[in-house]
Each structure stands twice: as structure tokens, then as C-alpha cells.
Design a protein around this motif. Structure first.
Motif, short mmCIF file in Angstrom:
data_model
loop_
_atom_site.label_atom_id
_atom_site.label_comp_id
_atom_site.label_asym_id
_atom_site.label_seq_id
_atom_site.Cartn_x
_atom_site.Cartn_y
_atom_site.Cartn_z
N HIS A 165 0.86 -1.32 0.00
CA HIS A 165 -0.13 -0.04 0.11
C HIS A 165 0.88 1.23 -0.07
O HIS A 165 0.25 2.43 0.30
CB HIS A 165 -0.69 0.07 1.20
CG HIS A 165 -2.04 -1.03 1.14
ND1 HIS A 165 -2.08 -2.44 1.39
CD2 HIS A 165 -3.42 -0.78 0.85
CE1 HIS A 165 -3.20 -2.80 1.19
NE2 HIS A 165 -3.87 -2.20 0.71
N LEU A 166 2.18 1.21 -0.25
CA LEU A 166 2.91 2.54 -0.21
C LEU A 166 2.63 3.36 -1.48
O LEU A 166 2.48 4.71 -1.35
CB LEU A 166 4.39 2.03 -0.47
CG LEU A 166 5.06 1.37 0.68
CD1 LEU A 166 6.53 1.04 0.27
CD2 LEU A 166 5.11 1.85 2.00
N TRP A 167 2.18 2.96 -2.43
CA TRP A 167 1.72 3.47 -3.69
C TRP A 167 0.51 2.90 -4.14
O TRP A 167 -0.08 2.02 -4.08
CB TRP A 167 2.86 3.09 -4.75
CG TRP A 167 4.21 3.53 -4.60
CD1 TRP A 167 5.31 2.89 -3.96
CD2 TRP A 167 4.60 4.98 -5.06
NE1 TRP A 167 6.17 3.84 -4.18
CE2 TRP A 167 6.16 5.00 -4.65
CE3 TRP A 167 4.31 6.17 -5.62
CZ2 TRP A 167 6.98 6.02 -4.99
CZ3 TRP A 167 4.99 6.98 -5.98
CH2 TRP A 167 6.44 7.04 -5.70
N MET A 168 -0.24 4.14 -4.64
CA MET A 168 -1.60 4.15 -5.41
C MET A 168 -1.76 4.93 -6.52
O MET A 168 -1.07 5.81 -6.69
CB MET A 168 -2.55 4.57 -4.26
CG MET A 168 -2.88 3.63 -2.95
SD MET A 168 -4.14 4.07 -1.79
CE MET A 168 -3.77 2.76 -0.44
N ALA A 169 -2.62 4.27 -7.40
CA ALA A 169 -3.20 5.00 -8.34
C ALA A 169 -4.05 6.11 -8.16
O ALA A 169 -4.67 6.32 -6.98
CB ALA A 169 -3.78 3.96 -9.39
N THR A 170 -3.94 7.12 -9.03
CA THR A 170 -4.81 8.50 -8.72
C THR A 170 -5.52 8.65 -10.26
O THR A 170 -5.09 8.25 -11.21
CB THR A 170 -3.82 9.40 -8.44
OG1 THR A 170 -3.25 10.08 -9.60
CG2 THR A 170 -2.88 9.34 -7.59
N PRO A 171 -6.54 9.57 -10.00
CA PRO A 171 -7.31 10.12 -11.18
C PRO A 171 -6.38 10.69 -11.95
O PRO A 171 -4.96 11.27 -11.53
CB PRO A 171 -8.05 11.17 -10.74
CG PRO A 171 -8.43 10.69 -9.23
CD PRO A 171 -7.23 10.09 -8.92
#
Length: 377
Positions: free
Chosen positions: A142-148
Motif C-alpha cells: 500500500h505504499l503506492w496507489m493510482a490516482t485520477p
């Protein structure tokens, strides 16, 4: 349904208010939450820590609300490491913020669970043995996530590398180099086969009032408030770097509902008295031993604080990074604080070996002033 979202905030606040007026992001649940058992000697299962981390990670991914990231880091950096031996080969079932003895003897009814719940043992702790294995891996996931906008967000910080399709579908990677949470500096290096535009979001924790940002060595004028995100929307080229500095300062949390006790923080880390430790082998196997840990130095201190100039109450000491890359060990911690304190003779362990209950603060002591060392919890 918005009411379900509101319930998640309400439930968290209620549990922490009733049973969690202690540092480390958790609450007293040893095995259940019990009315009246709210002192920081109350413990929580190691399972509870990793499940709390995962709950925060899921809520962060649903809401984008940075407070869930702050709460996740609180548990991850302050409570979880204390539940394991530094080599991660043994754990105990229960951990409390105030703990001075990890032996094989029962602490019930002071702790609700009977049996050797504080013994560091790889073999006996039931659900915790297999459930706790997801704590660090899920955190890494969960360190990185996608965004709009086909972008990426660094929502939790740790040394890492992420590969993803961004912008027009170009596959890039970002390497994160840092010794956070022990240091303020985080560097991101972009690797891309061609220039590509996408937004990069960087979380600013609630405790950081003056973050700074530079891109390719040039200071940025972009501003971001605590518990929000920097949003850098630009065309990125191979080798671009972003340096994020999350300025950390020493602060106190006063637990007014828990006898006005205080805890000491610097950034996401909360600090604890460094106590001498004697490890005694107590079973297990040669490869997977069980351990008791006994204190070898006094623990019953109260801090002497200059509340009008808090920084003057502490001296920050930086040490070398440990060669084995395990900073979550009392003698290897790369950050320490020195503080003035006095012993409180009336504060003693009880007949079970648990820390005596807190008395109201401030406490009177006629003992001489000493210099003590604080290390991350």
C-alpha cells in the motif's frame, strides 16, 4: 452510502476515546476491551496491530483521506516492531505501551489473557503466529496507489520501487530512497523510456507543518498543508528527481483522560525510555528459540519538562544507520533523545510483574535529576 463512511470515523474515535488514551495507535484489548482497564500497561494482540494497519490501508484506498495514513504509520512504526524480536523469529501475543518485563508467567487478571502471553516464542501464540505475517507485506503493497489522471501517489513512505503505467499508458518506475521514519529526507527518481505527463501526489503527514519540495535540485514554490498532498503535474523525463523534506520537530501528546500523562514524539515516531535488557532463553529450539526479557536498569522515571520551551527539554542524538538494516532494535536505533528525569519511588511493579498503574501527573519526586535516554517505542 455516506453513513457507512461516517461510521468508520465514529467507530475509530469511540474506541480510542474509551480504551486508547495511549501512544502507539492502539488500545487496550487483552483479550477484550474492558471498562476501567485503560492504563498504558493494558496490552493488545499482535494480530490486532496488523489488522488495524490493514483497516487503515483499506480506508486510505477508499477515501484518500491522509489521516488514515497517519494512523497506519502510528501503529506500524511504534507498536508493531515491539511485538517481535529484532530478527523477526519470535513474537509475543500481547504488547503494551508500558511494559517492563517479558517473562513466561501469567499476568492475569491484570491482563485478561492467562498464560505466557508476554513470552517471545515462535511456537505457541496461536492466531498471531500466522496472522501477523501480513503486517509488513500489506504495508509494502500500500505504499503506492493510482490516482485520477493516470497518476501515482506515494501515500506511505519507505525504501521502495514501483512500476506502473501512467499518463498515456507509458510504463515507468519510481525509486524511493529514504531512511524514513528516522530521517526527514525522501528522494524519488523517475525512470521512463520517453517524456510522459502525469500527476505525482506526495502525502504530507499531519505532524509536518513546514514541508519543502525540490524538483531536479530546484526548490519548488508548490505549497501543501499538513494532512494533504503535494500534487506535481508535469511532463517527466528519464532521471528526474524529486526531493521531499518532511521537517520533524519534537512534540508532546498529553493524555488528559489518562492522568495527564504525556508521550514524546518526533515526526511519526513516539519515544520510550531505554531500559537495559537481559535475554534469557526459555525453550523453543536452537533455530527458533523462545526468549524472556528482564530489565537491568531502572524504569520508574518521570520527565522534567520545560513546557514554555519544549525543545530545550530534549537533545537529539543521531547515530550511524545499523549495518544489518534493522533500526527497530533498542541498541541500534539511529535516533535517540536525551532528557532530564527523576525516579518516582512510589511507582513500582505489581505482584504479577506488570507496571504499576499511573498516578496523576505532574508527580512529586525528591530524587536527584538524571539524564535518561529515549528511543523509538
Amino acid at each position: 452510502d455516506p453513513k457507512h463512511l461516517l461510521a468508520s470515523y465514529r467507530n475509530y474515535d469511540k474506541i480510542r476515546e474509551m480504551y486508547g488514551q495511549v501512544p502507539g495507535g492502539m488500545f487496550g484489548g487483552d483479550e477484550n476491551c474492558r471498562p476501567g482497564f485503560t492504563d498504558p500497561r493494558q496490552a493488545v494482540e499482535t494480530c490486532g496491530m496488523v489488522e488495524m494497519m490493514l483497516s487503515h490501508e483499506i480506508l486510505l484506498s477508499i477515501t484518500g483521506d491522509a489521516r488514515w495514513a497517519d494512523r497506519c504509520e502510528d501503529v506500524t512504526f511504534n507498536s508493531l516492531p515491539a511485538a517481535f524480536t529484532p530478527d523477526l523469529k519470535a513474537l509475543h501475543y500481547l504488547t503494551s505501551p508500558n511494559m517492563i518485563l517479558c517473562d513466561k508467567h501469567t499476568k492475569s487478571p491484570g491482563l485478561q489473557n492467562g498464560g505466557p502471553m508476554l513470552l517471545f516464542n515462535p511456537h505457541i501464540h496461536r492466531c498471531c503466529q500466522h496472522n501477523t505475517g501480513h503486517g509488513w507485506p500489506y504495508y509494502a503493497e500500500h505504499l503506492w496507489m493510482a490516482t485520477p489522471g493516470n497518476g501515482l501517489a506515494a501515500v506511505l513512505y519507505a525504501p521502495s520501487k514501483v512500476s506502473a503505467k501512467v499518463g498515456d499508458g507509458t510504463k515507468i518506475s519510481i525509486t524511493q530512497k529514504t531512511t524514513y521514519p528516522f530521517d526527514e529526507k525522501i528522494r524519488f527518481t523517475i525512470k521512463t523510456p520517453k517524456p510522459v505527463s502525469f500527476p505525482l501526489y506526495l502525502r504530507v503527514p499531519a505532524w509536518c507543518e513546514n514541508p519543502t519540495l525540490s524538483i531536479n535540485g530546484v526548490s519548488s514554490s508548490i505549497k501543501a498543508a499538513p494532512r494533504s498532498y503535494y500534487m506535481i503535474d508535469r511532463k517527466w523525463s528519464d532521471g528526474d528527481t524529486v526531493d521531499l523534506n518532511l521537517a520533524m520537530k519534537i512534540s508532546l501528546t498529553q493524555w488528559t483522560k489518562n492522568n495527564n500523562s504525556v508521550s514524546v514524539n518526533r515526526g511519526p515516531l513516539t519515544y520510550s525510555l531505554k531500559i537495559g535488557e537481559k535475554y534469557v532463553k526459555a525453550g523453543g529450539t536452537e533455530k527458533w528459540p523462545a526468549w524472556e526479557i528482564y530489565p537491568t536498569t531502572p524504569w520508574n522515571y518521570g520527565l522534567i519538562l520545560n513546557e514554555s520551551d519544549l525543545a530545550s527539554s530534549f537533545k537529539l542524538v543521531r547515530k550511524a544507520w545499523p549495518a544489518d538494516n534493522q533500526p527497530f532494535e533498542a541498541n541500534a536505533a539511529p535516533i535517540e533523545l536525551r532528557a532530564k528525569a527523576k525516579k518516582i519511588p512510589q511507582w513500582q511493579k505489581d505482584n504479577l510483574g506488570l507496571v504499576g498503574l499511573l498516578q496523576p501527573s505532574p508527580a512529586k519526586s525528591d530524587e536527584p535529576t538524571e539524564t535518561v535516554t529515549l528511543v523509538p517505542m
